[in-house]
Scaffold this motif. Structure first.
Motif, PDB file in Angstrom:
ATOM      1  N   ASP A  97       0.837  -1.198   0.000  1.00 14.59           N
ATOM      2  CA  ASP A  97       0.000   0.000   0.000  1.00 14.59           C
ATOM      3  C   ASP A  97       0.873   1.249   0.000  1.00 14.59           C
ATOM      4  OD1 ASP A  97      -2.316   1.510   0.055  1.00 14.59           O
ATOM      5  OD2 ASP A  97      -2.463   1.469   2.243  1.00 14.59           O
ATOM      6  N   ASP A  98       0.471   2.227  -0.778  1.00 16.47           N
ATOM      7  CA  ASP A  98       1.228   3.466  -0.989  1.00 16.47           C
ATOM      8  C   ASP A  98       2.471   3.239  -1.842  1.00 16.47           C
ATOM      9  OD1 ASP A  98      -0.641   4.844   0.442  1.00 16.47           O
ATOM     10  OD2 ASP A  98       0.584   5.060   2.245  1.00 16.47           O
ATOM     11  N   GLN A 157       1.016   2.944  -6.990  1.00 20.67           N
ATOM     12  CA  GLN A 157      -0.146   3.319  -6.186  1.00 20.67           C
ATOM     13  C   GLN A 157       0.234   4.323  -5.103  1.00 20.67           C
ATOM     14  OE1 GLN A 157      -1.108   1.648  -2.833  1.00 20.67           O
ATOM     15  NE2 GLN A 157      -3.038   2.762  -2.790  1.00 20.67           N
ATOM     16  N   THR A 158       1.312   5.050  -5.332  1.00 21.58           N
ATOM     17  CA  THR A 158       1.757   6.037  -4.347  1.00 21.58           C
ATOM     18  C   THR A 158       0.746   7.171  -4.199  1.00 21.58           C
ATOM     19  OG1 THR A 158       2.982   7.068  -6.137  1.00 21.58           O
ATOM     20  CG2 THR A 158       4.222   5.632  -4.659  1.00 21.58           C
ATOM     21  N   LYS A 212      -8.475   0.769  -3.693  1.00 16.77           N
ATOM     22  CA  LYS A 212      -9.297  -0.204  -2.967  1.00 16.77           C
ATOM     23  C   LYS A 212      -8.631  -1.577  -2.952  1.00 16.77           C
ATOM     24  CE  LYS A 212     -13.836   1.917  -3.816  1.00 16.77           C
ATOM     25  NZ  LYS A 212     -15.154   1.755  -4.474  1.00 16.77           N
ATOM     26  N   ILE A 213      -8.039  -1.961  -4.077  1.00 18.41           N
ATOM     27  CA  ILE A 213      -7.359  -3.264  -4.148  1.00 18.41           C
ATOM     28  C   ILE A 213      -6.200  -3.311  -3.156  1.00 18.41           C
ATOM     29  CG2 ILE A 213      -5.934  -4.738  -5.632  1.00 18.41           C
ATOM     30  CD1 ILE A 213      -7.713  -3.738  -7.988  1.00 18.41           C
ATOM     31  N   ALA A 214      -5.446  -2.218  -3.081  1.00 17.23           N
ATOM     32  CA  ALA A 214      -4.320  -2.169  -2.148  1.00 17.23           C
ATOM     33  C   ALA A 214      -4.783  -2.309  -0.705  1.00 17.23           C
ATOM     34  CB  ALA A 214      -3.547  -0.869  -2.341  1.00 17.23           C
ATOM     35  N   LEU A 215      -5.885  -1.655  -0.370  1.00 14.47           N
ATOM     36  CA  LEU A 215      -6.410  -1.716   0.995  1.00 14.47           C
ATOM     37  C   LEU A 215      -7.051  -3.060   1.303  1.00 14.47           C
ATOM     38  CD1 LEU A 215      -7.999   1.841   1.253  1.00 14.47           C
ATOM     39  CD2 LEU A 215      -6.054   0.996   2.565  1.00 14.47           C
ATOM     40  N   SER A 222       5.851  -8.305   4.124  1.00 16.68           N
ATOM     41  CA  SER A 222       6.609  -8.701   2.936  1.00 16.68           C
ATOM     42  C   SER A 222       5.893  -8.346   1.637  1.00 16.68           C
ATOM     43  CB  SER A 222       6.880 -10.212   2.966  1.00 16.68           C
ATOM     44  OG  SER A 222       5.665 -10.945   2.790  1.00 16.68           O
ATOM     45  N   GLY A 223       4.655  -7.833   1.755  1.00 12.26           N
ATOM     46  CA  GLY A 223       3.895  -7.499   0.565  1.00 12.26           C
ATOM     47  C   GLY A 223       2.986  -8.611   0.088  1.00 12.26           C
TER      48      GLY A 223
END
Length: 258
Positions: A97-98, A157-158, A212-215, A222-223
């Protein structure tokens, strides 16, 4: 006391990624994305009939314009695989995220991928006209090999405030054009990737879905996503033209022994 308890529970529910205690999909908290005014190519309205990719997910749809003149091999590989339905059902296997959301690995391990040329990789394609602004669609290297590409890709997605005015000034002092640095300041991005990865597209609609996908993925340190979010389909079309029909799922012959 009971009223205070209800207030606490309400606040707790609002703090989770999915608003609502039941966990069903409702509104996800997303970043505010400003309207970017820039002369840079990636923030221009796509030209009529420019190639585009339409990504469908359970959280909605986002669209990216593609740049075949600047990254011909990356666009050819991506569009050919998409037309075969290769990306349909694949997860975003790496999410920070970010920073980025990443997909395109048919093994779901982060170490797989293929190409439309029978799996033969293709080299990195760099262009001074393309930069890693938020919304950039770019190729991901496989493992530690930074010279070749397969099918894995990522979307930057920053947040818009990820590049400060001081950061932008520093970029200009290092030789970056003022228009590029100012666009980074307005849109956010990852300028340190500019000379390392192939950029072949830019999201022009639906960045709120990318957020939304990131959240929703709830990645660990580790991602690796704790909650799998998959791509329903990737359709290739032309800007300004009717959307194509979805690619049908492969038919399985039930009479054939499995």
């Amino acid at each position: 006391m009971k009223r205070k308890l209800l207030s606490f529970l309400s606040a707790l529910c609002a703090a989770v990624l999915l608003v609502g205690c039941g966990g069903s999909e409702t509104e996800l908290k997303t970043k505010k994305r400003p309207q970017i005014e820039s002369e840079e190519l990636q923030f221009q309205q796509p030209a009529e009939n420019a190639p585009i990719a339409i990504f469908s997910t359970e959280y909605g749809e986002f669209r990216a314009v593609l740049y075949p003149d600047l990254a011909p091999m990356a666009v050819e590989n991506f569009t050919a695989l998409a037309k075969e339905g290769f990306f349909n059902g694949l997860p975003f296997h790496r999410v920070i995220d970010d920073f980025i959301i990443q997909s395109g690995d048919n093994t779901k391990s982060g170490n797989g991928g293929t190409t439309c040329w029978d799996g033969i990789p293709f080299p990195v394609e760099l262009s001074s006209k393309l930069h890693h602004y938020s919304g950039t669609l770019a190729m991901a290297h496989l493992g530690e090999d930074t010279t070749t590409n397969f099918s894995q890709f990522y979307i930057v997605q920053t947040p818009a405030d990820s590049i400060s005015e001081q950061d932008a000034t520093g970029l200009m002092e290092k030789g970056m054009a003022e228009s590029v640095a100012k666009t980074y300041q307005a849109a956010g991005g990852a300028p340190y990737l500019d000379s390392k990865n192939t950029i072949f597209g830019q999201v022009y609609q639906g960045m709120e879905v990318v957020d939304k996908i990131a959240l929703a993925s709830q990645p660990d340190d580790s991602g690796k996503p704790r909650t799998e979010v998959t791509i329903t389909s990737v359709l290739i079309s032309s800007y300004g033209q009717p959307d194509p029909s979805p690619i049908p799922a492969p038919q399985i012959d039930s009479s054939t022994p499995q």
